[in-house]
Enzyme design. Structure first.
Site, mmCIF file in Angstrom:
data_model
loop_
_atom_site.group_PDB
_atom_site.id
_atom_site.type_symbol
_atom_site.label_atom_id
_atom_site.label_comp_id
_atom_site.label_asym_id
_atom_site.label_seq_id
_atom_site.Cartn_x
_atom_site.Cartn_y
_atom_site.Cartn_z
ATOM 1 N N GLU A 1 0.816 -1.223 0.000
ATOM 2 C CA GLU A 1 0.000 0.000 0.000
ATOM 3 C C GLU A 1 0.852 1.277 0.000
ATOM 4 O O GLU A 1 0.515 2.251 -0.665
ATOM 5 C CB GLU A 1 -0.897 -0.020 1.240
ATOM 6 N N ASP A 2 1.941 1.265 0.724
ATOM 7 C CA ASP A 2 2.664 2.529 0.951
ATOM 8 C C ASP A 2 4.049 2.610 0.336
ATOM 9 O O ASP A 2 4.718 3.646 0.478
ATOM 10 C CB ASP A 2 2.786 2.792 2.465
#
Ligand code: NDP
Ligand code: ZN
Length: 184
Positions: free
Chosen positions: A60-61
């Site tokens: 996600e990051d």
């Protein structure tokens, strides 16, 4: 054991530029370690769950792909990380809504990681919040997190009770802030 250190090292490398949203811009890896540590503290010793906890924000990051995770840590770990990763092509509000809708269908390891993630984030919202977040935005976050956790219940009593304690403490801290705002 070695597998865990490999996952911790991988996460530290991928999050090396990443910072949390708090005033001190804490290193992102602190949150990832806190999530894995709370699971270990509650005697969750399954390697897939602990590795996925350490890696839970890499897709996600950071610029980490599912294929990369699969070849480094195996299909099982990769599948759990994908379960707890938002689809970034969707807008923020939709992603938040889907987390509530999808949490009851998550696998057991993914539910445990969600619980630990919410424990870490709710604790930060109380004592180490994102800069420039109003009190009402912090309260809204607690309400949202409670709905995500509702779908994860029935997985681990001790961890769920700990979340409830952290949530209660967070609400107490925010109420004190609210009273201070009213007095000013
Ligand atoms: P974000 O999802 O952008 O931020 C919260 C996330 O940031 C956490 O879930 C956590 O995720 C990570 N994070 C990083 N640092 C911290 C920290 N110090 N404390 C806690 N979490 C941290 O924000 P929202 O949850 O507010 O979601 C955006 C939504 O808010 C949208 O739906 C938007 O419409 C709405 N919004 C509301 C406003 C308001 O004033 N009420 C204003 C603007 C938007 P992780 O575990 O993945 O790191
Ligand atoms: Zn997280």
């Amino acid at each position: 054991m070695n597998f865990l250190l490999t996952a911790a090292l991988f996460a530290a490398d991928r999050h090396s530029e990443g910072r949390r949203k708090d005033e001190a811009s804490s290193p992102y890896i602190n949150h990832v370690l806190a999530v894995a540590e709370v699971l270990a503290r509650y005697e969750i010793d399954d390697f897939v769950t602990l590795q996925a906890a350490l890696l839970h924000d890499t897709i996600e990051d950071t610029k980490t792909s599912a294929d990369e995770l699969e070849s480094a840590f195996g299909a099982e770990v990769c599948a759990v990380v994908l379960e707890v990763s938002d689809d970034k092509s969707l807008d923020k509000a939709e992603r938040k809504r889907l987390q509530i809708v999808k949490s009851p269908q998550l696998s057991n390891p993914a539910k445990l990681i969600k619980l630990a993630d919410m424990i870490s984030n709710v604790s930060d919202i109380a004592t180490n919040p994102p800069v420039n977040w109003s009190l009402s935005r912090r309260v809204e976050y607690l309400e949202w997190s409670e709905q995500v956790v509702r779908g994860c219940r029935g997985t681990h009593e001790g961890l769920e009770e700990y979340y409830d304690t952290i949530l209660g403490e967070a609400r107490g801290i925010l109420e004190q802030g609210d009273q201070k705002e009213e007095q000013n």
